[in-house]
Each structure stands twice: as C-alpha cells, then as structure tokens.
Design a protein around this motif. Structure first.
Motif, PDB file in Angstrom:
ATOM      1  N   LYS A   1       0.828  -1.207   0.000  1.00  0.00           N
ATOM      2  CA  LYS A   1       0.000   0.000   0.000  1.00  0.00           C
ATOM      3  C   LYS A   1       0.871   1.269   0.000  1.00  0.00           C
ATOM      4  O   LYS A   1       0.666   2.186  -0.793  1.00  0.00           O
ATOM      5  N   ALA A   2       1.850   1.296   0.886  1.00  0.00           N
ATOM      6  CA  ALA A   2       2.675   2.499   1.017  1.00  0.00           C
ATOM      7  C   ALA A   2       3.551   2.713  -0.216  1.00  0.00           C
ATOM      8  O   ALA A   2       3.789   3.854  -0.633  1.00  0.00           O
ATOM      9  N   GLY A   3       4.040   1.625  -0.811  1.00  0.00           N
ATOM     10  CA  GLY A   3       4.863   1.746  -2.016  1.00  0.00           C
ATOM     11  C   GLY A   3       4.059   2.296  -3.180  1.00  0.00           C
ATOM     12  O   GLY A   3       4.526   3.156  -3.940  1.00  0.00           O
ATOM     13  N   ILE A   4       2.859   1.800  -3.305  1.00  0.00           N
ATOM     14  CA  ILE A   4       1.989   2.273  -4.394  1.00  0.00           C
ATOM     15  C   ILE A   4       1.618   3.739  -4.172  1.00  0.00           C
ATOM     16  O   ILE A   4       1.620   4.548  -5.103  1.00  0.00           O
TER      17      ILE A   4
ATOM     18  N   LEU B   1       5.659  10.022   2.912  1.00  0.00           N
ATOM     19  CA  LEU B   1       5.380   8.750   2.248  1.00  0.00           C
ATOM     20  C   LEU B   1       6.563   7.784   2.340  1.00  0.00           C
ATOM     21  O   LEU B   1       6.376   6.575   2.466  1.00  0.00           O
ATOM     22  N   GLN B   2       7.772   8.333   2.278  1.00  0.00           N
ATOM     23  CA  GLN B   2       8.960   7.478   2.463  1.00  0.00           C
ATOM     24  C   GLN B   2       8.942   6.849   3.856  1.00  0.00           C
ATOM     25  O   GLN B   2       9.209   5.657   4.015  1.00  0.00           O
ATOM     26  N   LYS B   3       8.650   7.678   4.855  1.00  0.00           N
ATOM     27  CA  LYS B   3       8.619   7.171   6.234  1.00  0.00           C
ATOM     28  C   LYS B   3       7.513   6.136   6.402  1.00  0.00           C
ATOM     29  O   LYS B   3       7.688   5.129   7.083  1.00  0.00           O
ATOM     30  N   GLN B   4       6.370   6.416   5.768  1.00  0.00           N
ATOM     31  CA  GLN B   4       5.248   5.478   5.846  1.00  0.00           C
ATOM     32  C   GLN B   4       5.640   4.134   5.226  1.00  0.00           C
ATOM     33  O   GLN B   4       5.294   3.067   5.732  1.00  0.00           O
TER      34      GLN B   4
END
Ligand SMILES: [Fe+2]
Length: 326
Positions: free
Chosen positions: A42-45, A96-99
């Motif tokens: 999810k986070a990568g997308i 988003l990177q941290k997520q």
C-alpha cells in the motif's frame, strides 16, 4: 545467516523475496550482496502515485512516458528539470517514504533516511546526460556512500527489461578497475551536482566515477518490477541504468537509508573496490526526529582532506538543483 561460501558463489547474486523478513535480515542480506525484492504494498503504491501525479502535471497535456516524442529536448528539460526537486523536497514525499519504511517495520529511532531521487531515463538516446543521464555501471560507494547504505528502487510507471536496472553478478564481490579515486563528495557538492541542467546531450563530463575496464561480456541481471514494488540492495552492489529501447521514458524513484547501530558497530558491505573520499553520511536524517547522525559516527567514517571550497552537505535551496546524481 550462515557465511559459508562455495567457490562459485563469488560470481553469483542471491535474489530473494522480503516476505516475512525483518528489516535487520533485509539489510544483512543486502550487505552480503543479495537483491531483496519487496512486492508492491500500500505504502509503495502510494509513494509512486504521488510521484506520478507530479510528473503528469509537469508534462500535461502529454502523457509523460511518451512526451519525448512531442517535445524538443529543451522543452522536455524545462518540464523534467523542475519536477525532480519538487518531488525530492516535497514534505509529502518524506511522509510517504517514512510510511513505506514503517510498513516494512524499520525502526524510526535507528534508521536514517536520505531524500529520494526521481530518475528520468529517456528512450533511444533522446537525453544522454545531465538530468537524463543514464548511469554507467557503478557502485554508490564510489560516490562516497557509507558501507551501511541500503538503497530502494521502484519504477513509477509500468516497465520492462528493456528499460530497467541491471546488476552484475561477476563483480558482486570482485573488484573492477574504476575512477572513484578521483571522486570526493564534498567537491562534487560544490561543483558537479548543481550543474546537471547544463548537460542535455553528449558526454556527461562532470567527473562521474565509472569503470575503467571493459566488462561487457560478463552478463547481468535485469530486474523488472511492478509499480510500488522495490528492489533493495547495498551501496556496494555494481549496478547501471540499462539502455532504454522501449520508445517510452522511464521514470523511477530511489532512496537510501543507513542504520545507525551498524555505523556505530562498523557493520556493513565489503567495500570491494572503493577509492573515493569523504562520506555521504551527513545527508541522512533520522526518521523519528529528522536529526543528523551523531558527529562522532560521521567522523569515524570520514576520509580525505576537507578544503575551504568543498561543501559537506548539498543545499538545494541555494542552487537550482536538478538532481542528476547517482
Ligand atoms: Fe546508483
């Protein structure tokens, strides 16, 4: 993890799925030369979708991957140039990177994160240097990366083996003659890094470290991933941008982390053939509070002379950065 090595392993690369691995396992496998593949999550997308939105905005009304067929090189650079720093330094990007790292379980207290890069690899030699520089084979350690540096890479649009990342099993643990002895990151920060936009076609002559011996016949691994999937690898892994013959521009994101406890304990990749000086450790900020690594940890990894005209940390707000590096 056993460190037993069979004779043939020296010219092999382990390819492994990250499923079920702890971050520590992923990192140690990468230090040992593995390519660790993380399926789309999810986070990568979400990270890719954010980048995609900025890229689509920059190239509108053209579809970004085919815009090179509608724009002159100068027009293309005028659009691709600004979207890179916009993505790289956008607060949402860092969130988003941290997520993403949180979703994989990385510890925010010991994991330090660099800003990401947004790469543009045009098809059929449309852009050959500067912001669209196709990276010749290199290890990021030749660019003063610490041996603890772990890299993440994902495509932003659908890709194929004809516009991918390549790795070189023969040289995973074997030195290759290279020009990293001419590279110092503080000198690069002061000169080459901010001049990317001046190079559009022709040889990129900004002193980029590269092999000085031919290795074309030794074979490669071409990594093809779905959007939002990542390949994780060590900064000491030899890799290159493959020649793009798809007719479409390839956009990709990559970023780097270091584990502070490994820096403290001097654990990391082998450093097969690096001769660069300085250290990129100052570029990393801790996930939980955005602080730099402790000065003593940076100092114990530093090397070479530091003169007055060198820049320890690249400051994009002082220069119109068009990040082409690494
Ligand atoms: Fe690289």
């Amino acid at each position: 993890m056993s460190n037993q090595t069979r004779p043939d392993d020296i010219h092999a690369i382990e390819l492994t799925l990250a499923n079920g691995m702890t971050p520590e396992e992923m990192i140690l496998r990468a230090y040992d030369g593995a390519l660790v593949l993380v399926p789309p999550n999810k986070a990568g997308i979400e990270l890719c979708e954010f980048a995609r939105g900025l890229i689509e905005e920059a190239f509108a009304p053209y579809e970004p991957t085919t815009a090179q067929h509608h724009l002159t090189v100068d027009e293309f650079v005028e659009r691709a140039g600004p979207v890179k720093p916009r993505f790289i330094h956008h607060p949402e990007t860092r969130r988003l990177q941290k997520q993403y790292l949180a979703e994989l379980g990385f510890d925010p207290d010991r994991t330090y994160l660099d800003v990401p890069r947004l790469r543009v690899a045009s098809s059929d030699g449309y852009l050959t240097s500067g912001i669209g520089h196709a990276q010749p084979a290199h290890r990021d350690t030749w660019w003063s990366a610490p041996k603890q540096q772990i890299q993440f890479w994902t495509p932003v649009f659908e890709m194929s083996r004809y516009s991918c990342m390549e790795f070189f099993p023969y040289y995973r643990a074997t030195p290759i003659a290279n020009s990293s002895d001419n590279f110092n990151i503080y000198r690069w920060n002061a000169t080459g890094r901010k001049n990317a936009a001046n190079y559009r076609q022709g040889d990129d002559k900004r002193g980029i470290p590269q092999p000085t011996e031919d290795f074309a016949a030794t074979g490669s691994v071409q990594v093809v991933l779905p959007v939002g999937s990542m390949v994780i690898f060590s900064a000491d892994q030899l890799h290159a941008t493959s020649k793009n013959t798809t007719g479409k521009t390839r956009f990709s994101i990559d970023f780097r982390i270091v584990d502070s406890e490994h820096v403290r304990d001097d654990i990391g990749a082998a450093m097969v053939d690096n001769h660069s000086t300085g250290t990129a450790l100052r570029d990393f900020r801790r996930i939980c509070d955005d602080t730099q690594l402790p000065a003593e940890l940076i100092a114990q990894n530093d090397s070479g002379e530091i003169s007055d005209d060198m820049v320890l940390v690249f400051k994009p707000e002082e220069t119109p950065a068009l990040e082409a590096a690494k």
